[in-house]
Design a protein around this motif. Structure first.
Motif, short mmCIF file in Angstrom:
data_model
loop_
_atom_site.label_atom_id
_atom_site.label_comp_id
_atom_site.label_asym_id
_atom_site.label_seq_id
_atom_site.Cartn_x
_atom_site.Cartn_y
_atom_site.Cartn_z
N GLY A 463 38.64 23.69 46.71
CA GLY A 463 37.38 23.47 47.38
C GLY A 463 36.38 24.54 46.94
O GLY A 463 36.77 25.65 46.58
N VAL A 464 35.12 24.22 46.98
CA VAL A 464 34.06 25.13 46.52
C VAL A 464 33.23 25.51 47.75
O VAL A 464 32.35 24.75 48.18
N PRO A 465 33.50 26.68 48.36
CA PRO A 465 33.04 26.96 49.73
C PRO A 465 31.54 26.84 49.97
O PRO A 465 31.13 26.18 50.93
N ALA A 466 30.71 27.49 49.15
CA ALA A 466 29.27 27.42 49.42
C ALA A 466 28.76 25.99 49.27
O ALA A 466 27.93 25.52 50.06
N HIS A 467 29.27 25.29 48.28
CA HIS A 467 28.90 23.88 48.10
C HIS A 467 29.41 23.04 49.27
O HIS A 467 28.70 22.14 49.75
N GLN A 468 30.62 23.34 49.75
CA GLN A 468 31.15 22.57 50.89
C GLN A 468 30.30 22.76 52.13
O GLN A 468 30.13 21.83 52.93
N ARG A 469 29.77 23.98 52.32
CA ARG A 469 28.89 24.18 53.48
C ARG A 469 27.62 23.34 53.35
O ARG A 469 27.14 22.78 54.36
N TRP A 470 27.10 23.24 52.14
CA TRP A 470 25.93 22.37 51.94
C TRP A 470 26.32 20.91 52.15
O TRP A 470 25.60 20.15 52.81
N MET A 471 27.49 20.52 51.64
CA MET A 471 27.94 19.13 51.72
C MET A 471 28.13 18.70 53.17
O MET A 471 27.90 17.53 53.51
N ASN A 472 28.58 19.62 54.03
CA ASN A 472 28.67 19.35 55.47
C ASN A 472 29.42 18.06 55.76
O ASN A 472 28.91 17.15 56.42
N ASN A 473 30.68 18.00 55.24
CA ASN A 473 31.55 16.85 55.49
C ASN A 473 30.93 15.51 55.11
O ASN A 473 31.12 14.49 55.77
N GLY A 474 30.20 15.52 53.99
CA GLY A 474 29.65 14.28 53.46
C GLY A 474 28.25 13.94 53.94
O GLY A 474 27.70 12.91 53.53
N LYS A 475 27.65 14.80 54.77
CA LYS A 475 26.29 14.54 55.22
C LYS A 475 25.26 15.00 54.19
O LYS A 475 24.13 14.52 54.20
N PHE A 476 25.63 15.97 53.37
CA PHE A 476 24.75 16.49 52.31
C PHE A 476 23.39 16.88 52.86
O PHE A 476 22.34 16.50 52.36
N ASP A 477 23.45 17.72 53.91
CA ASP A 477 22.21 18.14 54.57
C ASP A 477 22.14 19.64 54.79
O ASP A 477 21.23 20.13 55.46
N GLY A 478 23.13 20.39 54.27
CA GLY A 478 23.11 21.83 54.46
C GLY A 478 23.42 22.26 55.87
O GLY A 478 23.13 23.40 56.25
N GLY A 479 24.06 21.40 56.64
CA GLY A 479 24.29 21.68 58.05
C GLY A 479 25.17 22.87 58.34
O GLY A 479 25.13 23.43 59.44
N GLN A 480 26.00 23.29 57.39
CA GLN A 480 26.84 24.47 57.57
C GLN A 480 26.39 25.65 56.71
O GLN A 480 27.03 26.70 56.72
N SER A 481 25.31 25.48 55.99
CA SER A 481 24.85 26.54 55.08
C SER A 481 24.20 27.67 55.85
O SER A 481 23.60 27.47 56.91
#
Length: 614
Positions: A463-481
């Motif tokens: 997994g690619v952590p900073a990208h995963q935070r942006w991906m936000n479980n498939g929402k692609f909205d930066g919700g965890q960034s």
């Protein structure tokens, strides 16, 4: 101050160039993976894997919003993998000649299909990729995939090849080291031996596997992908691959026709016509047919791995055939020898080459805050030296081969890449490329198995952590960034979209030398240049230092003011990145000057606006 003749040639050429392309390289296997386990040598079940279907319309729209025109889907062709897909008719791969748990994308096993790891239904994998091509096109971006012409997987076997196509090596005469129409070179009379491991390396991290026995049957042994000629290659050789023969004899002489004199100046149509009357080695035909197969399926271009290891004449043959089918195909070559750049552009008919050696390699120490050389002056020199082909030299700061900017081994923080990104994107009319996760500061620090941290693994499931935070479980909205990650992505969005403005495909002029010599507060850690067209004038100033500058008097020399067609007077300057800072350009007796103070790592992209009324 006079502009040199090469700059003027570049200015004239640039007015004819296509709009700037923005390439988003994505490691397809990693993009959609939401699993955060990151166990070293972990399986798909343990670490997860991304799929073609993870590139949803929402994901693609967000990539498009960055300013992207082309997506390079890395790792799509079916390469050797450890996972057992025998139920789909795929021969199991031997981990003794596979790097990592997931396998190297540059050890292609079947060029007529795609990596089964990437499909929800491996039996339907090609259709799933074709659906991704269609979605990408629907979102107004073009598709690039890899072709790796110099080498193939040690266990190449296509189960998907069209009727009438023979496998690489299928018809080779293995009793000789070399024959023109052999696809491989052979170590006659010797069997292949697995390399002796170094530094405690264990296949699959030491896990038991029925094929991990230190053996791989190959009689006779083939030359290894990097050109190693021993039956037992070194552990540092590209031992998972075998080198493809293009009609270059072991002594280096060529066993194929040469292009006639003057063909560097001829069109791809002329090159295509020339090859119609020539007999070429079998490997040439095989790779041409592979490229045309993918072009027919909607792929818009190719990134060619290690292109300089393959004769330039082959590229003339290959690329002219592709351009005959699709004149707008995007053809990008990985190449590291500046002395042959022009040959691969003019004779090989490449559209673009990596500008790694020289441009990237000069920007890297600037990002690392090194000052033992005047790297900014070197960049100006590089731009001048390649002025005639500057449009063809693709710029980047990050890709799958390079250390992540944020990694401790590189710069330690993504902020140090900001001025370098401005310079990379705006100094030249060439395309600009970013690597997924770069826009949110990914640092590549995971310990994943094969390979070292600082580079996001291309060999294992991760997994690619900073990208995963942006991906936000498939929402692609930066919700965890984090706020810093969101700010960085906003910077990239602004810059990449700005770079597509027509003026950045127009004329370039350096103002570095005059400002270094005449401006006591202007150091080697600042870099300034001008881009201009008949309708627009832009002044770019970047500060590579983490420290704020003193007050600077930025000078625009009189000959450049004349070329920009600006009369004496005062002009408003407005920053085009954030529209938050203004300055005033004063032109007196034909010379321009304005005052500026830059924060640490700040860049200003000033557009010359209206003339200020007195």
């Amino acid at each position: 101050m006079k502009t040199d003749s090469s700059s003027k040639q570049a200015q004239q050429a640039n007015t004819q160039q296509k709009p700037k392309a923005v390439v988003y390289q994505v490691f397809t296997r990693l993009f959609g993976n939401t699993n955060t386990t990151n166990k070293p040598w972990g399986t798909i079940e343990e670490n997860g894997v991304g799929k073609f279907n993870d590139f949803t319309d929402k994901a693609l729209a967000e990539i498009k919003a960055l300013g992207v025109t082309h997506i390079w889907y890395t790792g799509v062709p079916h390469h050797a993998v450890i996972r057992d897909y025998s139920q789909y008719g795929i021969r199991p791969d031997d981990p003794d000649v596979v790097k990592g748990r997931a396998g190297s994308p540059y050890a292609v096993k079947d060029y007529y299909n795609v990596n089964p790891d990437l499909a929800v239904d491996p039996a339907n994998r090609l259709a799933e990729f074709q659906a991704l091509i269609a979605r990408t096109h629907k979102n107004q971006m073009q598709v690039i995939i890899d072709i790796v012409p110099n080498h193939v997987a040690r266990n190449y076997q296509s189960i998907s090849k069209p009727a009438g196509v023979s496998d690489f090596g299928q018809n080779d005469d293995t009793s000789v080291e070399y024959a023109k129409d052999n696809n491989f070179y052979y170590v006659v009379g010797e069997a292949f031996k697995v390399p002796v491991a170094k530094n405690g390396y264990q296949v699959l991290g030491g896990e038991q596997h029925p094929l991990a026995d230190g053996k791989f049957v190959e009689r006779p042994a083939k030359w290894t992908g990097n050109g190693a000629r021993k039956a037992q290659p070194d552990a540092n050789d590209w031992y998972e691959t075998v080198k493809v023969n293009y009609g270059v004899k072991p002594d280096g002489s060529k066993d194929f026709p040469s292009l006639p004199s003057g063909y560097a100046d001829k069109s791809y149509q002329a090159h295509y016509q020339f090859w119609q009357t020539q007999v070429v080695p079998d490997s040439w035909v095989k790779f041409r047919d592979i490229a045309l197969y993918w072009t027919e399926k909607g792929v818009d271009g190719f990134r060619y791995d290690m292109a300089e290891m393959v004769p330039v004449e082959f590229w003339s043959y290959m690329n002219s055939a592709i351009k005959t089918v699709n004149p707008d195909a995007f053809l990008l070559a990985e190449i590291y020898n500046p002395s042959i750049y022009r040959d691969y552009i003019h004779l090989g008919k490449m559209d673009y080459l990596y500008d790694k050696v020289d441009f990237y390699d000069t920007l890297k120490p600037m990002m690392q805050q090194k000052t033992e050389q005047d790297y900014a002056a070197n960049l100006v020199s590089i731009q001048s030296r390649f002025a005639d082909i500057e449009h063809n030299l693709l710029h980047f700061l990050d890709n799958h081969d390079e250390q992540r900017i944020s990694s401790p081994e590189f710069a330690g923080d993504a902020k140090f890449g900001k001025p370098a990104m401005v310079v990379s994107a705006l100094m030249s009319s060439s395309p600009i490329m970013i690597y997924f996760g770069q826009e949110v500061g990914e640092d590549g620090s995971e310990e994943t198995g094969f390979g070292d941290p600082s580079r996001t693994s291309i060999f294992d499931y991760v997994g690619v952590p900073a990208h995963q935070r942006w991906m936000n479980n498939g929402k692609f909205d930066g919700g965890q960034s984090s706020a810093e990650e969101l700010e960085l992505r906003d910077f990239y969005r602004r810059l990449l979209n700005l770079s597509k403005h027509q003026v950045f495909s127009a004329n370039y002029a350096e103002i570095q030398s005059i400002n270094r010599s005449a401006n006591p507060n202007y150091s080697q850690q600042q870099l300034a240049f001008v881009r201009y067209s008949q309708t627009d004038q832009v002044i770019v100033v970047s500060n590579f230092s983490e420290q704020a500058t003193q007050a600077l008097d930025i000078i625009i020399p009189s000959d450049l003011i004349a070329q920009m067609q600006l009369a004496d007077g005062q002009y408003q300057l407005t920053d085009q990145l954030y529209n938050k800072t203004s300055a005033e350009l004063n032109i007196t007796n034909g010379q321009g000057k304005f005052k500026l103070k830059l924060a640490g790592l700040e860049s200003m992209v000033f557009k010359v606006m209206h003339k200020v009324a007195k």
